[in-house]
Enzyme design. Structure first.
Site, PDB file in Angstrom:
ATOM      1  N   CYS A   2     -14.496  65.351  63.572  1.00 28.71           N
ATOM      2  CA  CYS A   2     -14.627  65.094  65.273  1.00 28.71           C
ATOM      3  C   CYS A   2     -14.863  63.389  65.030  1.00 28.71           C
ATOM      4  O   CYS A   2     -15.038  63.073  64.801  1.00 28.71           O
ATOM      5  CB  CYS A   2     -15.358  66.679  65.296  1.00 28.71           C
TER       6      CYS A   2
ATOM      7  N   GLU B 265       5.135  60.797  47.977  1.00 26.62           N
ATOM      8  CA  GLU B 265       4.662  60.606  49.144  1.00 26.62           C
ATOM      9  C   GLU B 265       5.356  60.624  50.041  1.00 26.62           C
ATOM     10  O   GLU B 265       5.247  60.620  51.091  1.00 26.62           O
ATOM     11  CB  GLU B 265       4.320  58.791  48.825  1.00 26.62           C
TER      12      GLU B 265
ATOM     13  N   ARG C  47      -9.224  61.530  65.064  1.00 28.62           N
ATOM     14  CA  ARG C  47     -10.132  62.255  63.486  1.00 28.62           C
ATOM     15  C   ARG C  47     -10.412  64.090  64.786  1.00 28.62           C
ATOM     16  O   ARG C  47     -10.604  64.460  63.820  1.00 28.62           O
ATOM     17  CB  ARG C  47     -11.614  61.859  64.249  1.00 28.62           C
TER      18      ARG C  47
ATOM     19  N   HIS D  87      15.511  72.689  35.937  1.00 28.84           N
ATOM     20  CA  HIS D  87      14.684  73.490  35.976  1.00 28.84           C
ATOM     21  C   HIS D  87      14.523  74.446  37.332  1.00 28.84           C
ATOM     22  O   HIS D  87      13.420  74.875  37.387  1.00 28.84           O
ATOM     23  CB  HIS D  87      12.853  72.654  35.637  1.00 28.84           C
TER      24      HIS D  87
END
Ligand code: AGP
Length: 612
Positions: free
Chosen positions: A2, A485, A27, A508
């Site tokens: 926050c 990434e 944020r 796989h």
């Protein structure tokens, strides 16, 4: 999680708080609120949704108030709503506060407070704190706050106001970031992060855990919460200018930060590497020569993109320093049995320096006697202040939630650490130091030249694949983490499901996914696993997969085996992970744009995850 902003001084508080919240919106942005003191009364305004909703509401509010608090929220307890938005009040409405963090024992406290007659109006953990301070309030706000936090378990950065003492704001910090801005001529500020302060002052004070600040229009004081004694805090000067925290003409912070990478990489190694010899100096590592030579193992700990940087560093460190390297996701590291001791160097990697799991891992490592050297992008953040030294990445403020320049700067710092340890432990020869050092020093210019070319090249790919529902990224060796990434970048800003895989793993399982609707992007620099990578590409093509290959501009064969080819200059093999990240960043940015996504503030995410 926050954003908190507070101000007390001789200027009108509402514009200052709203501007500060705008700079902290990365944020958390699911609701916002503001409170100020007017005619002896606390006036509170809150809105669900983005900050723009609060700004619109405040357009019709005229006040000359000079003291107030604001908050932009990323919900942890209680859905995003006006009732759950901060600020929160006590029963009387004469005391309000804003909070960043998590009150872990809030249920117990809430029951106790309800039993003693308090009435709650929200589902949040934060409101408990307001009623708890009210419980202890007896004419002295600071004393009540100091007493109340003793009952609390968890993390909190608080801004508190009480109409009974209208000449002060109280700021409290425990495990959530809080920085003060001081400027004698126009008052005092508090904020969760530096950008909110920059338009007004560059003189900042970083509160540490268990510290409380009393802010008045013309003075400030910091106390220890425990014994109330005054603490002398250092005023630090932030050299970022306000512009650095702006978009500088780019459409999004993320694009600006992608294009800032040449400077960020340069700033990260500048002054740390001798240009001719490639010798690296890292005086910020507070370890002696024998401690450095006595390291038997390195443990890298991080989350998300920072964890991908750690995975790349494992290849470098084991190859060039010759000691075992473990890499852990911080949320796993902190809960497994750790075999650490003074012979282990633990390296927490974090852009924000506030990630809860990484910080917890750091503290555990220190308890077990390990040497902790962090890599971080925020001066004075918690992780840096609890390490035995920090190698700062000098990427400047990274506002976009999706990490870009911080990541390539982390790789730069980890490469410097590799060279440094190799030189100190004499596992890297003088010739090799020169070779690797020159390769690093040349990198910013290569990236600078490639950025506009790649922006153009990736827009073609983005146009073709922006409607895909799934994506597979493949890489081998130190480029495998770059595949991870690239997949994370795409998924977190475009919401397309994307997976990164070690190319050798294709057979796989993932090969079952391959068909015409599943684009596959593979990283194919010329190296010792190139032939193996190309055979994986052939496997994809044999199953009608649509291939995107990122490889060397000197590799003529790429066009024969791939539907789309992105070429990059031949640079030193060791640094390909940094250069090969750039096209993947631009691809995810452009696809997200085509899909109309909120690139800088993707849904459900926050820039810094300061809770578990
Ligand atoms: C990266 O794009 C993400 N936003 C996220 O994975 C981030 O890397 C992670 O939360 C770690 O953050 P930190 O580097 O600040 O510790």
């Amino acid at each position: 999680m926050c954003g908190i902003v507070g101000y007390i001084g001789n200027r009108r508080v509402v514009p200052i708080v709203l501007e500060g919240l705008k700079r902290l919106e990365y944020r958390g942005y699911d609701s916002a609120g503001i409170v100020y003191l007017e005619d002896g009364k606390l006036r509170k305004h809150r809105c669900q949704g983005k900050l723009a909703n609060l700004e619109e509401l405040m357009d019709s509010v005229l006040t000359e108030s000079r003291i107030g608090l604001g908050h932009t929220r990323w919900a942890t307890h209680g859905a995003p709503s006006e009732a759950n938005a901060h600020p929160h009040s006590d029963c009387s409405g004469d005391l309000v506060l804003v909070h960043n963090g998590i009150i872990e024992n809030y249920q117990t406290l809430r029951k106790r407070l309800i039993a003693s007659g308090h009435t709650f109006t929200s589902e949040t953990d934060t409101e408990v704190m307001a009623h708890l301070i009210e419980e202890y309030l007896d004419g002295d706000l600071v004393a009540a706050v100091r007493r109340a936090v003793q009952d609390v378990e968890g993390s909190y950065a608080l801004g508190v106001m009480w109409s009974g003492q209208p000449d002060r704001l109280v700021a409290v910090r425990n495990q959530s970031p809080l920085v003060l801005g001081v400027k004698n001529s126009s008052g005092c500020f508090m904020a969760s992060d530096i950008p909110a302060l920059l338009p007004y002052t560059r003189n900042v004070i970083f509160l540490d855990d268990n510290e409380l600040a009393i802010l008045k229009a013309d003075s400030w004081q910091v106390l220890s919460i425990g014994d109330g004694r005054q603490i002398d805090k250092k005023v630090q000067r932030i050299e970022w200018n306000a512009g650095m925290a702006e978009k500088a003409g780019f459409r999004h912070f993320m694009l600006k930060e992608i294009f800032e990478q040449p400077q960020a990489i340069l700033n990260t190694f500048r002054g740390r590497i001798e240009p001719e010899s490639g010798i690296v100096q890292l005086p910020e590592i507070e370890l002696s020569l024998e401690e450095l030579q006595g390291i038997s193992r390195i443990s890298l700990v991080a989350c998300g993109t920072s964890w991908h940087a750690a995975l790349v560093a494992k290849y470098w460190l084991e190859k060039w320093v010759g000691i075992p390297v473990e890499v852990d996701i911080a949320s796993e590291f902190r809960y497994r049995r750790l075999l650490l001791g003074p012979d282990v160097m633990v390296v927490p990697i974090s852009q924000s320096g506030e990630t809860a799991d990484t910080l917890a891992g750091l503290r555990l490592a220190k308890q077990l006697g390990a040497k902790v050297v962090s890599i971080c992008n925020v001066v004075g953040s918690t992780i840096t202040r609890e390490s035995h030294g920090t190698i700062y990445t000098h990427a400047g403020p990274e506002i976009g939630v999706a990490s870009t320049k911080a990541f390539t700067s982390q790789l730069t710092a980890l490469f410097l650490l590799t060279l440094y340890l190799g030189q100190v432990r004499q596992t890297i020869s003088a010739d090799k130091s020169r070779e690797l050092g020159h390769a690093l020093i040349a990198l910013p210019e290569v990236v600078e030249k490639q950025l506009p070319l790649l922006q153009e090249a990736m827009s073609v790919i983005a146009d073709e694949f922006s409607r895909s529902r799934d994506f597979l990224y493949l890489g081998r060796g130190a480029n495998f983490p770059i595949a991870l990434e690239g997949a994370l970048k795409l998924k977190e800003i475009s919401y397309i499901h994307a997976e990164g895989y070690a190319a050798g793993e294709l057979k796989h399982g993932p090969i079952a996914l391959i068909d015409r609707d599943m684009p596959v992007l593979a990283l194919a620099p010329k190296n010792d696993v190139y032939a193996k990578l190309i055979s994986n590409v052939e496997e994809v093509k044999a199953r009608q997969g649509r291939m995107i290959l990122v490889g060397s501009e000197s590799d003529e064969s790429l066009h024969d085996i791939s539907d789309y080819v992105i070429t990059l200059p031949d640079i030193h093999e060791e640094l390909c992970p940094i250069l090969y990240t750039i096209p993947l960043q631009l691809l995810s940015y452009q696809i997200a744009n085509l899909r109309g996504c909120d690139v800088d503030q993707p849904r459900n995410l926050a820039k810094s995850v300061t809770v578990e």
